[in-house]
Design a protein around this motif. Structure first.
Motif, PDB file in Angstrom:
ATOM      1  N   ILE A 143       0.835  -1.189   0.000  1.00  0.00           N
ATOM      2  CA  ILE A 143       0.000   0.000   0.000  1.00  0.00           C
ATOM      3  C   ILE A 143       0.872   1.242   0.000  1.00  0.00           C
ATOM      4  O   ILE A 143       2.026   1.203   0.390  1.00  0.00           O
ATOM      5  N   SER A 144       0.286   2.318  -0.467  1.00  0.00           N
ATOM      6  CA  SER A 144       1.020   3.570  -0.536  1.00  0.00           C
ATOM      7  C   SER A 144       0.675   4.390   0.695  1.00  0.00           C
ATOM      8  O   SER A 144      -0.488   4.730   0.917  1.00  0.00           O
ATOM      9  N   LEU A 145       1.670   4.654   1.499  1.00  0.00           N
ATOM     10  CA  LEU A 145       1.444   5.394   2.738  1.00  0.00           C
ATOM     11  C   LEU A 145       1.952   6.813   2.604  1.00  0.00           C
ATOM     12  O   LEU A 145       2.932   7.068   1.899  1.00  0.00           O
ATOM     13  N   ASP A 146       1.306   7.753   3.284  1.00  0.00           N
ATOM     14  CA  ASP A 146       1.794   9.128   3.294  1.00  0.00           C
ATOM     15  C   ASP A 146       3.073   9.207   4.127  1.00  0.00           C
ATOM     16  O   ASP A 146       3.320   8.372   4.993  1.00  0.00           O
ATOM     17  N   GLU A 147       3.854  10.253   3.865  1.00  0.00           N
ATOM     18  CA  GLU A 147       5.180  10.330   4.471  1.00  0.00           C
ATOM     19  C   GLU A 147       5.131  10.448   5.988  1.00  0.00           C
ATOM     20  O   GLU A 147       5.949   9.855   6.694  1.00  0.00           O
ATOM     21  N   VAL A 148       4.168  11.215   6.500  1.00  0.00           N
ATOM     22  CA  VAL A 148       4.109  11.383   7.954  1.00  0.00           C
ATOM     23  C   VAL A 148       3.863  10.040   8.627  1.00  0.00           C
ATOM     24  O   VAL A 148       4.456   9.733   9.666  1.00  0.00           O
ATOM     25  N   THR A 149       2.997   9.220   8.035  1.00  0.00           N
ATOM     26  CA  THR A 149       2.750   7.887   8.598  1.00  0.00           C
ATOM     27  C   THR A 149       4.036   7.067   8.626  1.00  0.00           C
ATOM     28  O   THR A 149       4.356   6.406   9.624  1.00  0.00           O
ATOM     29  N   ILE A 150       4.778   7.120   7.522  1.00  0.00           N
ATOM     30  CA  ILE A 150       6.050   6.374   7.458  1.00  0.00           C
ATOM     31  C   ILE A 150       7.000   6.850   8.557  1.00  0.00           C
ATOM     32  O   ILE A 150       7.626   6.043   9.257  1.00  0.00           O
ATOM     33  N   ILE A 151       7.101   8.163   8.716  1.00  0.00           N
ATOM     34  CA  ILE A 151       8.036   8.718   9.701  1.00  0.00           C
ATOM     35  C   ILE A 151       7.613   8.324  11.118  1.00  0.00           C
ATOM     36  O   ILE A 151       8.440   7.911  11.943  1.00  0.00           O
ATOM     37  N   VAL A 152       6.313   8.439  11.407  1.00  0.00           N
ATOM     38  CA  VAL A 152       5.833   8.093  12.749  1.00  0.00           C
ATOM     39  C   VAL A 152       6.082   6.608  13.038  1.00  0.00           C
ATOM     40  O   VAL A 152       6.483   6.236  14.141  1.00  0.00           O
ATOM     41  N   ARG A 153       5.862   5.773  12.039  1.00  0.00           N
ATOM     42  CA  ARG A 153       6.119   4.342  12.245  1.00  0.00           C
ATOM     43  C   ARG A 153       7.604   4.083  12.515  1.00  0.00           C
ATOM     44  O   ARG A 153       7.961   3.264  13.357  1.00  0.00           O
ATOM     45  N   ALA A 154       8.450   4.794  11.773  1.00  0.00           N
ATOM     46  CA  ALA A 154       9.895   4.637  12.022  1.00  0.00           C
ATOM     47  C   ALA A 154      10.238   5.113  13.425  1.00  0.00           C
ATOM     48  O   ALA A 154      11.082   4.516  14.104  1.00  0.00           O
ATOM     49  N   GLN A 155       9.573   6.173  13.876  1.00  0.00           N
ATOM     50  CA  GLN A 155       9.800   6.636  15.252  1.00  0.00           C
ATOM     51  C   GLN A 155       9.405   5.569  16.258  1.00  0.00           C
ATOM     52  O   GLN A 155      10.000   5.471  17.330  1.00  0.00           O
ATOM     53  N   ASP A 156       8.395   4.780  15.910  1.00  0.00           N
ATOM     54  CA  ASP A 156       7.933   3.700  16.780  1.00  0.00           C
ATOM     55  C   ASP A 156       8.812   2.457  16.672  1.00  0.00           C
ATOM     56  O   ASP A 156       8.530   1.438  17.305  1.00  0.00           O
ATOM     57  N   GLY A 157       9.855   2.528  15.836  1.00  0.00           N
ATOM     58  CA  GLY A 157      10.776   1.399  15.715  1.00  0.00           C
ATOM     59  C   GLY A 157      10.445   0.435  14.599  1.00  0.00           C
ATOM     60  O   GLY A 157      10.963  -0.683  14.569  1.00  0.00           O
ATOM     61  N   ASP A 158       9.577   0.848  13.655  1.00  0.00           N
ATOM     62  CA  ASP A 158       9.193  -0.020  12.536  1.00  0.00           C
ATOM     63  C   ASP A 158      10.327  -0.032  11.503  1.00  0.00           C
ATOM     64  O   ASP A 158      10.613   0.977  10.851  1.00  0.00           O
ATOM     65  N   LEU A 159      10.974  -1.183  11.348  1.00  0.00           N
ATOM     66  CA  LEU A 159      12.138  -1.279  10.450  1.00  0.00           C
ATOM     67  C   LEU A 159      11.747  -1.102   8.984  1.00  0.00           C
ATOM     68  O   LEU A 159      12.509  -0.522   8.201  1.00  0.00           O
ATOM     69  N   ASP A 160      10.584  -1.614   8.598  1.00  0.00           N
ATOM     70  CA  ASP A 160      10.150  -1.445   7.203  1.00  0.00           C
ATOM     71  C   ASP A 160       9.976   0.033   6.872  1.00  0.00           C
ATOM     72  O   ASP A 160      10.334   0.498   5.789  1.00  0.00           O
ATOM     73  N   ALA A 161       9.394   0.768   7.820  1.00  0.00           N
ATOM     74  CA  ALA A 161       9.201   2.210   7.600  1.00  0.00           C
ATOM     75  C   ALA A 161      10.548   2.915   7.504  1.00  0.00           C
ATOM     76  O   ALA A 161      10.753   3.781   6.636  1.00  0.00           O
ATOM     77  N   PHE A 162      11.474   2.544   8.383  1.00  0.00           N
ATOM     78  CA  PHE A 162      12.797   3.171   8.337  1.00  0.00           C
ATOM     79  C   PHE A 162      13.503   2.848   7.030  1.00  0.00           C
ATOM     80  O   PHE A 162      14.148   3.711   6.428  1.00  0.00           O
ATOM     81  N   ASP A 163      13.359   1.619   6.572  1.00  0.00           N
ATOM     82  CA  ASP A 163      13.958   1.216   5.293  1.00  0.00           C
ATOM     83  C   ASP A 163      13.376   2.057   4.146  1.00  0.00           C
ATOM     84  O   ASP A 163      14.093   2.442   3.223  1.00  0.00           O
ATOM     85  N   THR A 164      12.081   2.345   4.230  1.00  0.00           N
ATOM     86  CA  THR A 164      11.459   3.180   3.203  1.00  0.00           C
ATOM     87  C   THR A 164      12.036   4.598   3.226  1.00  0.00           C
ATOM     88  O   THR A 164      12.254   5.214   2.168  1.00  0.00           O
ATOM     89  N   LEU A 165      12.297   5.111   4.424  1.00  0.00           N
ATOM     90  CA  LEU A 165      12.906   6.447   4.526  1.00  0.00           C
ATOM     91  C   LEU A 165      14.306   6.456   3.913  1.00  0.00           C
ATOM     92  O   LEU A 165      14.704   7.424   3.266  1.00  0.00           O
ATOM     93  N   ILE A 166      15.041   5.362   4.118  1.00  0.00           N
ATOM     94  CA  ILE A 166      16.374   5.273   3.504  1.00  0.00           C
ATOM     95  C   ILE A 166      16.232   5.304   1.985  1.00  0.00           C
ATOM     96  O   ILE A 166      16.947   6.036   1.292  1.00  0.00           O
ATOM     97  N   THR A 167      15.303   4.503   1.469  1.00  0.00           N
ATOM     98  CA  THR A 167      15.086   4.461   0.024  1.00  0.00           C
ATOM     99  C   THR A 167      14.764   5.859  -0.522  1.00  0.00           C
ATOM    100  O   THR A 167      15.270   6.269  -1.560  1.00  0.00           O
ATOM    101  N   THR A 168      13.945   6.578   0.211  1.00  0.00           N
ATOM    102  CA  THR A 168      13.487   7.884  -0.261  1.00  0.00           C
ATOM    103  C   THR A 168      14.599   8.928  -0.231  1.00  0.00           C
ATOM    104  O   THR A 168      14.709   9.745  -1.149  1.00  0.00           O
TER     105      THR A 168
END
Lengths: 194, 227
Positions: B34-59
């Protein structure tokens, strides 16, 4: 071009930054008759053109990406330092206990939320009793409460979506962990597609 | 408890595969990517979500690398900056109070690390890499790209000229003072506003304007011979 303490100025006294700001507009009356401005304008326009070309080329240049090992090194550190938080004992067996970390439970809750169209699950907090913040102790399996912040699509109706979301989280978490959520608070904090 | 506390949505959307935890296994069908908005990705990474953090690296790894590469003119050091920046981000993400400010926060970290690296070079001149190594590498790549240009419907002479101008600009950037170069790159290449750069660099906006204007003057004058 002359240089003062703050911003470079042209021989005519004009601020170079002001000239740059109007570089895409036709020359004004002063610029049409000022050789300093005309010269600087041409130089700045050329710089802007080359800068834009370099910017576009760099964006698509495969050589201007870090090597794949860099991502691997970053993720290796992230995995090693992952914040798994507290653990919840799910079951005792003759061979020991089965536990789930708060981090894994959060992932499960986000997964449950992702099955509801128009819902983007964001921050998730697990607590064991109302008013009792998360600590370092293990979570009491019989009294698990959660608060989930979500962003919604502007196209969904909030009340029925919240009902479906609560039902979906409760069902999936129970099916996967045997945990019965005592309370599922949902905070709609954003509309993601506006 | 359904609060309708609406804030500004993120500007970007990213794709992330929604996956279950280790407790969620056993052949269940996962929802499609699914396509998530950036704030959701960032908040998930803040919560320790590795997939979200990996997406931030990609971006962001490409743009952070390009900033560092143009600042330092050294590929290895630029890669080090990317690595250090994202590791620092992972460790400090929970402290980021406004997820919408993730991008300037990340760039500020990278810029400061670049400036530190340049200061270390000045203190230890013997450790400075020969600029010719990178220049030659860049020139080899430029030459290879230019050689391939005739296959496209671009005037070969114009392509060679454009490459030469970009090469000249990259070389000229080496002559710009580090702080001015950082401000210029953030404004002209990475599209930050003056006020955003002022916040990132913790400088008054007037100082940022002055530094960018100074960089423009140096670069524009240096490019005179290429017109």
């Amino acid at each position: 071009m002359a240089l003062n303490d703050d911003t470079p100025r042209l021989g005519c006294g004009r601020n170079l930054d002001d000239l740059w700001a109007s570089i895409d507009e036709p020359p004004n009356a002063h610029e049409q008759g000022c050789s300093d401005c005309q010269h600087a304008r041409t130089a700045l326009f050329n710089l802007a053109t080359v800068t834009e070309a370099m910017k576009e080329r760099d964006l698509t240049d495969p050589d201007l990406q870090p090597a794949g090992r860099i991502r691997e090194a970053i993720m290796m550190v992230a995995r090693a330092e992952i914040r798994r938080s507290r653990r919840t004992a799910l079951r005792e067996t003759p061979h020991g206990s089965i536990e789930i970390s708060e981090q894994a439970l959060n992932s499960l809750i986000r997964f449950a939320a992702s099955t509801v169209p128009g819902v983007h699950a964001r921050r998730c907090t697990i607590s064991t009793a109302e008013g009792k913040p998360a600590g370092t102790d293990t979570v009491d399996l019989s009294d698990v409460r959660m608060s989930l912040h979500v962003a919604l699509s502007s196209t969904v109706s909030i009340p029925p979506t919240m009902a479906v979301l609560r039902e979906r989280i409760g069902t999936i978490v129970h099916a996967q962990t045997a945990i019965t959520m005592q309370q599922i608070d949902v905070v709609v904090e954003d509309l993601y597609d506006l | 408890m359904d609060h309708a506390n609406i804030s500004n949505p993120g500007d970007h959307e990213m794709s992330i595969a929604a996956r279950g935890s280790t407790a969620h296994q056993g052949g269940d069908e996962l929802p499609p990517t699914i396509s998530l908005d950036e704030v959701t990705i960032i908040v998930r990474a803040q919560d320790g979500d590795l997939d979200a953090f990996d997406t931030l690296i990609t971006t962001y790894q490409g743009s952070i690398f390009r900033l560092a590469y143009r600042m330092l003119n050294d590929r290895t050091e630029a890669e080090d900056i990317v690595q250090e920046t994202f590791i620092a981000a992972w460790r400090s993400l929970p402290k980021l109070s406004t997820p919408q400010l993730f991008r300037p926060w990340l760039y500020r970290t990278a810029t400061n690390k670049c400036l530190d690296t340049l200061r270390q070079r000045q203190r230890r001149p013997t450790t400075v890499l020969a600029p010719t190594d990178l220049a030659e590498h860049q020139h080899d790549r430029d030459d290879a790209r230019t050689a391939a240009a005739p296959a496209q419907s671009v005037d070969p002479a114009a392509a060679v000229e454009a490459e030469a101008q970009m090469r000249a600009l990259a070389d000229l950037l080496e002559t710009v003072p580090p702080e001015s170069k950082a401000c210029w790159l953030l404004r002209e290449v990475h599209d930050f506003s003056y006020s955003e750069i002022a916040q990132m660099m913790q400088l008054p906006p007037s100082t940022v304007r002055g530094r960018i204007a100074r960089a423009k003057r140096l670069l524009a004058e240096g490019m005179e011979s290429w017109r």
